[in-house]
Design an enzyme around this catalytic site. Structure first.
Site, PDB file in Angstrom:
ATOM      1  N   SER A 123       0.832  -1.204   0.000  1.00 26.94           N
ATOM      2  CA  SER A 123       0.000   0.000   0.000  1.00 26.94           C
ATOM      3  C   SER A 123       0.866   1.252   0.000  1.00 26.94           C
ATOM      4  O   SER A 123       2.005   1.224   0.495  1.00 26.94           O
ATOM      5  CB  SER A 123      -0.907   0.024   1.236  1.00 26.94           C
ATOM      6  OG  SER A 123      -1.547   1.279   1.391  1.00 26.94           O
ATOM      7  N   TYR A 136      -2.345  -0.428  10.267  1.00 25.50           N
ATOM      8  CA  TYR A 136      -2.419  -0.911   8.873  1.00 25.50           C
ATOM      9  C   TYR A 136      -1.149  -0.524   8.120  1.00 25.50           C
ATOM     10  O   TYR A 136      -0.526  -1.354   7.446  1.00 25.50           O
ATOM     11  CB  TYR A 136      -3.651  -0.312   8.195  1.00 25.50           C
ATOM     12  CG  TYR A 136      -3.781  -0.637   6.726  1.00 25.50           C
ATOM     13  CD1 TYR A 136      -4.394  -1.819   6.309  1.00 25.50           C
ATOM     14  CD2 TYR A 136      -3.313   0.234   5.743  1.00 25.50           C
ATOM     15  CE1 TYR A 136      -4.520  -2.120   4.963  1.00 25.50           C
ATOM     16  CE2 TYR A 136      -3.439  -0.057   4.400  1.00 25.50           C
ATOM     17  CZ  TYR A 136      -4.046  -1.234   4.011  1.00 25.50           C
ATOM     18  OH  TYR A 136      -4.159  -1.536   2.677  1.00 25.50           O
TER      19      TYR A 136
END
Length: 228
Positions: A123, A136
């Site tokens: 990501s 995350y």
């Protein structure tokens, strides 16, 4: 025809990757849903610890494997003081522990391929960090370190290890955003649009190609110029 394992195959990116590879032999893993395209499918909750013999049993009839594409992901948007340790564990299992287990079990099968590939969907937040998504982002950052380390570790073999770091991808995660949050993001994004899932899948397919054999330990940014 190549043989690939796709985890998180029922998510937006995983499904797009599966679609592009549907003419190959595909083995898929997901928590509960069935994949849209044909495959040999297994249900496995990657957010919880599991023993490696579960994988070994599921893949016992697979001799040679050409690639592992790691696609599972689950958003966690919260202040760190409001994040439970159970949520931290789930993110760790999904992003790191389960990935390591798959690599360990599949490594002997990947070694038998003339061009073994491991591709991990990370990501933009793993590259830059993210407030309200610190856990995350941390786990995605750990994935990047693992990609680069395994690329070095396997460099004497025919296996390459790379990552793809998407920006804001249209799909289930962005559908959860409020209209105001979506509008704010659109103002931030240089292309004024979300990344399409097929754009991410295209990058994955490039890394799987035998002609990408010298691309190793890289994290491909698919973010439309959004370097936060």
């Amino acid at each position: 025809m190549a043989r690939y394992v796709i985890t998180g195959s029922t998510g937006d990116i995983g499904s797009a990757v599966h679609k592009m590879l549907k003419d190959h032999e595909i083995i898929t893993f997901s928590r509960s849903r069935q994949p849209e395209y044909s495959s040999t499918h297994h249900h496995l909750d990657l957010s919880k610890p599991f023993e490696e013999d579960v994988l070994e049993d599921a893949l016992s009839d697979i001799g040679v494997l050409d690639g592992l594409i790691w696609c599972p992901g689950e958003s966690l948007y919260n202040l760190i003081q409001d994040t439970t340790l159970e949520e931290v564990d789930a993110q760790y299992n999904l992003a790191v522990r389960s990935l390591v287990a798959f690599v360990r079990v599949l490594l002997p099968k990947l070694r038998k391929s003339a061009s073994g590939r491991i591709v991990v969907i990370t990501s933009v937040w793993g590259r830059n960090g993210a407030s309200f998504e610190s856990i995350y982002a941390s786990m995605k950052g750990a994935q990047e370190a693992l990609v680069k380390s395994l690329a070095k570790e396997f460099s004497a073999t025919d296996i390459t290890v790379n990552g793809v770091a998407p920006g804001v991808v249209e799909g289930a995660m962005t559908d959860l955003l409020s209209d105001s949050d979506r509008a704010f993001l659109m103002e931030e994004l240089p292309q004024s649009r979300f990344v399409r899932t097929e754009e991410v899948a295209h990058a994955v397919c490039y890394l799987l190609d035998s002609k990408a054999g010298s691309v190793n330990g890289e994290i491909m940014n698919i973010n439309g110029g959004w370097y936060t």
